[in-house]
Design an enzyme around this catalytic site. Structure first.
Site, PDB file in Angstrom:
ATOM      1  N   LYS A 101       0.805  -1.205   0.000  1.00  0.00           N
ATOM      2  CA  LYS A 101       0.000   0.000   0.000  1.00  0.00           C
ATOM      3  C   LYS A 101       0.853   1.276   0.000  1.00  0.00           C
ATOM      4  O   LYS A 101       0.662   2.157  -0.835  1.00  0.00           O
ATOM      5  CB  LYS A 101      -0.886  -0.029   1.252  1.00  0.00           C
ATOM      6  CG  LYS A 101      -1.745   1.162   1.432  1.00  0.00           C
ATOM      7  CD  LYS A 101      -2.355   1.123   2.818  1.00  0.00           C
ATOM      8  CE  LYS A 101      -1.278   1.370   3.858  1.00  0.00           C
ATOM      9  NZ  LYS A 101      -1.844   1.537   5.211  1.00  0.00           N
ATOM     10  N   THR A 102       1.794   1.310   0.901  1.00  0.00           N
ATOM     11  CA  THR A 102       2.639   2.492   1.002  1.00  0.00           C
ATOM     12  C   THR A 102       3.440   2.696  -0.270  1.00  0.00           C
ATOM     13  O   THR A 102       3.640   3.807  -0.746  1.00  0.00           O
ATOM     14  CB  THR A 102       3.599   2.360   2.199  1.00  0.00           C
ATOM     15  OG1 THR A 102       2.835   1.971   3.335  1.00  0.00           O
ATOM     16  CG2 THR A 102       4.290   3.667   2.476  1.00  0.00           C
ATOM     17  N   ASP A 112      -4.746   8.002   3.067  1.00  0.00           N
ATOM     18  CA  ASP A 112      -4.340   6.671   3.498  1.00  0.00           C
ATOM     19  C   ASP A 112      -5.325   6.174   4.566  1.00  0.00           C
ATOM     20  O   ASP A 112      -5.917   6.974   5.274  1.00  0.00           O
ATOM     21  CB  ASP A 112      -2.923   6.773   4.083  1.00  0.00           C
ATOM     22  CG  ASP A 112      -2.304   5.416   4.302  1.00  0.00           C
ATOM     23  OD1 ASP A 112      -2.844   4.435   3.779  1.00  0.00           O
ATOM     24  OD2 ASP A 112      -1.271   5.352   5.004  1.00  0.00           O
ATOM     25  N   GLU A 113      -5.477   4.877   4.691  1.00  0.00           N
ATOM     26  CA  GLU A 113      -6.347   4.286   5.717  1.00  0.00           C
ATOM     27  C   GLU A 113      -7.746   4.901   5.687  1.00  0.00           C
ATOM     28  O   GLU A 113      -8.313   5.269   6.713  1.00  0.00           O
ATOM     29  CB  GLU A 113      -5.750   4.505   7.123  1.00  0.00           C
ATOM     30  CG  GLU A 113      -4.329   4.025   7.283  1.00  0.00           C
ATOM     31  CD  GLU A 113      -4.232   2.559   7.643  1.00  0.00           C
ATOM     32  OE1 GLU A 113      -5.198   1.816   7.383  1.00  0.00           O
ATOM     33  OE2 GLU A 113      -3.174   2.168   8.158  1.00  0.00           O
ATOM     34  N   GLN A 158      -9.925  -3.953   7.562  1.00  0.00           N
ATOM     35  CA  GLN A 158      -9.049  -3.531   8.658  1.00  0.00           C
ATOM     36  C   GLN A 158      -9.575  -2.307   9.385  1.00  0.00           C
ATOM     37  O   GLN A 158      -8.824  -1.593  10.044  1.00  0.00           O
ATOM     38  CB  GLN A 158      -7.640  -3.256   8.137  1.00  0.00           C
ATOM     39  CG  GLN A 158      -6.942  -4.503   7.624  1.00  0.00           C
ATOM     40  CD  GLN A 158      -5.489  -4.242   7.306  1.00  0.00           C
ATOM     41  OE1 GLN A 158      -4.696  -3.941   8.182  1.00  0.00           O
ATOM     42  NE2 GLN A 158      -5.139  -4.346   6.040  1.00  0.00           N
TER      43      GLN A 158
END
Length: 735
Positions: free
Chosen positions: A45-46, A231-232, A262
Site C-alpha cells: 500500500k505504502t 491513506d487508511e 481492517q
DNA sequence: TAGCCCAAAATTTTT
DNA sequence: TTTTGGGCTA
C-alpha cells in the site's frame, strides 16, 4: 513498460514502474479522476501511494506543492515523505504530507483568522480536555461522582466527530443526560475559546467550518491541491470525510487507499461506510484491488480469509501469495493464562534456538492491556527480554507535562490550564487561598490568570509572601518569553529547568526521581532537534509537533526482545512470528461487543488484522481457565477458531507439555530454551565479574559454567539474591 | 502538605 | 486481584 520523462530539475531519472505488479502499476498510473484502491494487508500500500506521488510529480502532472497526502499517524507521514524523496531524489518538503490533524492545524494557522481563530492557538490533548470538562463541571455545580467527566468528554468528542456544534447538539438533546451534556459542551467551548485552545476534534471541525463558510479560503485550497490522497480511508470519521471531500471537490483527483477489513476504530467514530460507498459518492471512480500479498504464507492468508469472510457488507477480495504454503497455523489450548504465557516463552525460545528467528521477530498480541501482566510476570521471571507497547505514555507523564505546560504558557499566556498546572510546581508556597484570590480577581475583571498576575498589587487580601511568589512567577515566565524570542529552544528549556530547580524538586518529592528526570532530559533531547530553526519559531514548532505526536510514532525501530502489544496498536506492523493470546469467547470477541452485530464484525476484523501481521508462523492460544478481576472463569474457545479450515491447522498436543505450571523457582532457564543445536560457546564471564541485569540490578558472578550450548551463570544480586542465568538469553551486561 | 486508607474500576485509543 | 485516584487525617 518503462516510462522515462523529464523529471523536475535536478532530479535523476528514475524508473518508477518497473518494480510494481500490474495492479500496483494500474493504481500508480491511473490518470485523473477519483480513484479507490483496496489495499489488503501486506499488498504494498505504502509503495503504491509513494510511487503515485512520485509519478505525478515526475510526469509533470503536478508540482510538489500541489499534492496533498493525508495519513493517520505521523510515522506513516514521515515514512511516506522519506520514500518519495528517495524515489525522486529531491526534497519533498513542498508536498503537503501529514496527519489529518497536522494538516488541519496548518490550514487553521494560515487561514483560521478568517473565521476568528487566533493563529497562536494551543492544542489541547486528551488530558487537557478532561481537565477542562472537570472545570466546567465545577462551574455548573455538577458533582463528579454523580456524573462521569469522561462520559461528557466522549459525548462532546463524538458530537464534534459528527460536525455537531454546541448549539446543534443542544437542539438535538432529548434526555436529561443529553441536556446536561449540551450545557457542558457549550461551557467547554467557551472555556477553550478563553484559553485560545483547540482540542483534537476542533482541528477537524473548525477546518471544515472554515472551508464551508469562507469561500475564498476553500477556493484557494481547492485550486492548490490538484491531487489529494488519503491513506487508511476506512478509518475516517465524518469530519475527516467531509474535509477531504471539500478539499478535493474542484479537481476531483481524489485517491483513497484502504481496506474495509481492517477498520477497527469504529468506537472512535470511524465509519467503514466511507470507503464502502466511495463508488456511490464518485460514480466515475476507478477501482483497483491489490490482492497480491508480499508478507505472509498462503496458509496464513487463507486462515485469515476464512475468519473475515463471515462479515457481511465487505468488499469482495481475497489475498494470495507465491510464497508457498508454509507452516500450518498452530491452535493450542493451555490450562490458564500462566501456562499460556509459559507456552509463549517456551515456543518462542525454541524457535530462537532453532536458529531461524530472533526474539525481536516475535510478537505477542492480545485484546486487552490487562492480559500483558501475566505475560510480563513470566517473562521477567524467566529473564526473557521483551518490550511492552502501550502502558504509561511518555507525553502523559507528569514531569513531561509539567515542562510542556511551562513551554505552553510561555508561548500562549492565555492558557489557564497550563497556568494552573505550574503556578505551584515546584512549590512556591502558594496556598489554596492565595490562588483563589488570584482566580477571583481575574474573573472579576474578566481577565485570564496571567493578565491578573501583573496586578498583584491591587489584590489587597493577598498575603505579602504570596504576592511576592506570584510576582516571582510572573518574572520567570516573562524571562522565558524573552528567551524564547531570542534563543534556541534548548536554552529556553535549560533556563526553565534551572530557574525552577526542577531536578531538585523531583528528587525531593518522589522516589522515582531518576526515571522522571531521564524523561525530562529525553524531552529536552527532542527539543534539540529544533535548534536549526530561528529563535521564536522553534518553540511553536516544537509544541505543535509534540501535541500531535503519539507513542506509536516513537516506536523503536530496532526492538530488542519479544514485542507485547494490543491488537489495535499492532495494525500496520508485521512480524515473522505472531502469537495471538486469549482466543476465547468473552475476551476475544470481547463480551462488550456481543450486543451489536457491528460490534462483532469489528472484533472479527480485529482478528483479521492480528492474523495478517504474521509472515511465517501464527499461533492462536486459548486458555481453559482465566482469572479476571479476582475470580476465575471458564471460557469457550473463540468462535473465530471454529472458522479455520482443519487442513490449515496444527493442533499439537504437546505445546505446553513439559512446562511446569506453577513454577515459582526464579530464574531457572526453561529446559527447552537450551538450544538443541550445538553453538559455538565461549566463556565470557568469570567468577568475580560484576554484572548488571535489566530488572534485577547489579550483582556479582559466583560461578560460570560452559554447557554444550550455552554459558550458565550463578549470580548473586544485591537486591534479589542468587539467580541462575543463561548468558544467551538473560538481559545482562558486564560492568 | 504529605501520606494513608478505602473505594471503584478493569475493551480497544491513529491525534 | 490489582491498581489507581481521591478524600481525609495527622
Amino acid at each position: 513498460m518503462t516510462i522515462e520523462t523529464a523529471a523536475p530539475s535536478g532530479a535523476v531519472h528514475v524508473d518508477l514502474l518497473s518494480k510494481l505488479n500490474p495492479e500496483q502499476r494500474a493504481a500508480v498510473t491511473a490518470g485523473d479522476g477519483p480513484l479507490l484502491i483496496f489495499a489488503g494487508a501486506g499488498t504494498g500500500k505504502t509503495r503504491v501511494l509513494t510511487h503515485r506521488i512520485a509519478w505525478l510529480i515526475q510526469q509533470g502532472r503536478a508540482q510538489p506543492g500541489e499534492v496533498l497526502a493525508v495519513t493517520f499517524t505521523n510515522k506513516a507521514a514521515r515514512e511516506m515523505r522519506g520514500r518519495v524523496e528517495q524515489l525522486l531524489n529531491l526534497s519533498a518538503t513542498a508536498v503537503w504530507m501529514g496527519t489529518f490533524h497536522a494538516i488541519a492545524a496548518r490550514i487553521l494557522r494560515r487561514d483560521g483568522s478568517a473565521a476568528g481563530i487566533d493563529r497562536r492557538f494551543v492544542i489541547y490533548d486528551e488530558g487537557d480536555r478532561l481537565n477542562s470538562v472537570k472545570r466546567v463541571m465545577g462551574e455548573l455545580r455538577l458533582d463528579e461522582k454523580r456524573y462521569s467527566p469522561g462520559a461528557f468528554v466522549q459525548a462532546i468528542s463524538h458530537a464534534k466527530d459528527e460536525l455537531q456544534g454546541a448549539s446543534e447538539f443542544a437542539q438535538a438533546a432529548g434526555t436529561h443526560m443529553e441536556e446536561l451534556a449540551a450545557q457542558v459542551y457549550a461551557r467547554y467551548e467557551a472555556f477553550l475559546q478563553g484559553n485560545n485552545a483547540l482540542d483534537f476534534d476542533d482541528l477537524l471541525l473548525r477546518t471544515v467550518r472554515l472551508l464551508r463558510e469562507q469561500g475564498e479560503v476553500l477556493e484557494k485550497y481547492q485550486r492548490r491541491f490538484k491531487y489529494v490522497m488519503v491513506d487508511e480511508y476506512q478509518d475516517t470519521n465524518r469530519a475527516q470525510y467531509v474535509m477531504v471531500q471539500l478539499l478535493a471537490q474542484s479537481h476531483r483527483n481524489l485517491a483513497v487507499v484502504g481496506d474495509d477489513d481492517q477498520s477497527i476504530y469504529q468506537f472512535r467514530g470511524a465509519d467503514v461506510r466511507n470507503i464502502l460507498s466511495f463508488e456511490r459518492d464518485y460514480p466515475e471512480a476507478r477501482v483497483v484491488k491489490l490482492e497480491r500479498n508480499y508478507r505472509s504464507t498462503q496458509t496464513i492468508l487463507d486462515a485469515a480469509y476464512h475468519v473475515i469472510r463471515h462479515n457481511p457488507n465487505r468488499a469482495d477480495k481475497r489475498l494470495w501469495t507465491d510464497r508457498g504454503a508454509g507452516a500450518r497455523v498452530v491452535v493450542a489450548q493451555t490450562y490458564d493464562e500462566q501456562e499460556e504465557a509459559l507456552a509463549v516463552a517456551h515456543e518462542a525460545l525454541r524457535l530462537v534456538a532453532q536458529g531461524d528467528v530472533r526474539l525481536a521477530d516475535v510478537a505477542v498480541l492480545y485484546r486487552t492491556n490487562a492480559q500483558s501482566r501475566a505475560l510480563e510476570e513470566v517473562l521477567l521471571r524467566r529473564g526473557v527480554p521483551y518490550r511492552l507497547i502501550g502502558g504509561p505514555r511518555f507525553y502523559e507523564r507528569r514531569e513531561v507535562r509539567d515542562v510542556l505546560a511551562y513551554l505552553r504558557l510561555t508561548a500562549n499566556p492565555r492558557d489557564s490550564l497550563s497556568f494552573s498546572r505550574v503556578i505551584n510546581v515546584p512549590r512556591r508556597k502558594l496556598g489554596e487561598k492565595s490562588l483563589a484570590q488570584l482566580g477571583f480577581f481575574a474573573d472579576a475583571h474578566g481577565q485570564t490568570p496571567w493578565e491578573a498576575l501583573s496586578r498583584v498589587g491591587e489584590m489587597t487580601e493577598l498575603a505579602s509572601s504570596a504576592a511576592r511568589s506570584l510576582e516571582a512567577f510572573r518574572e520567570l515566565i516573562e524571562e522565558l518569553r524573552q528567551a524564547a524570542s531570542s534563543r534556541r529552544l534548548v536554552e529556553v528549556i535549560d533556563l526553565l529547568l534551572g530557574r525552577t530547580g526542577y531536578e531538585r524538586y523531583l528528587t525531593e518529592t518522589g522516589s522515582d526521581a531518576q526515571e522522571r528526570w531521564a524523561n525530562v532530559l529525553e524531552l529536552r533531547g527532542l527539543a534539540s532537534e529544533y535548534d536549526g530553526l530561528p529563535p521564536g519559531e522553534g518553540l511553536q514548532a516544537f509544541l505543535e509537533e509534540v501535541s500531535l505526536m503519539s507513542d506509536v510514532d516513537t516506536l523503536e525501530e530496532r526492538p530488542q526482545g519479544l514485542t507485547l502489544i494490543t491488537l489495535h496498536m499492532v495494525k500496520g506492523l508485521e512480524f515473522p512470528v505472531v502469537f495471538m493470546l486469549g482466543m476465547e469467547e468473552g475476551l476475544f470477541p470481547h463480551s462488550r461487543s456481543f450486543d451489536s452485530p457491528t460490534g462483532l464484525e469489528e472484533e472479527r476484523r480485529l482478528a483479521y488484522v492480528g492474523m495478517t501481521r504474521a509472515r511465517d508462523r501464527l499461533y492462536l492460544f486459548h486458555a481453559f481457565r482465566r482469572h479476571l478481576w479476582g475470580n476465575a472463569q471458564l471460557n469457550l474457545p473463540s468462535r473465530f477458531l471454529a472458522d479455520l479450515p482443519p487442513d490449515l491447522v496444527d493442533a499439537p498436543a504437546g505445546i505446553p507439555a513439559g512446562v511446569p505450571v506453577s513454577d515459582q523457582a526464579p530464574a531457572q532457564v526453561i529446559e527447552a530454551a537450551r538450544p538443541s543445536i550445538a553453538l559455538k560457546v565461549t566463556q565470557r564471564y568469570h567468577q568475580g565479574d560484576n554484572v548488571e541485569h535489566r530488572s534485577w540490578g547489579r550483582g556479582r558472578v559466583l560461578k560460570s559454567t560452559l554447557t554444550r550450548t550455552d554459558e550458565e551463570l550463578i549470580v548473586k544480586f544485591d537486591k534479589v539474591g542468587v539467580k541462575i542465568l543463561a548468558v544467551s538469553l538473560a538481559p545482562i551486561v558486564k560492568l
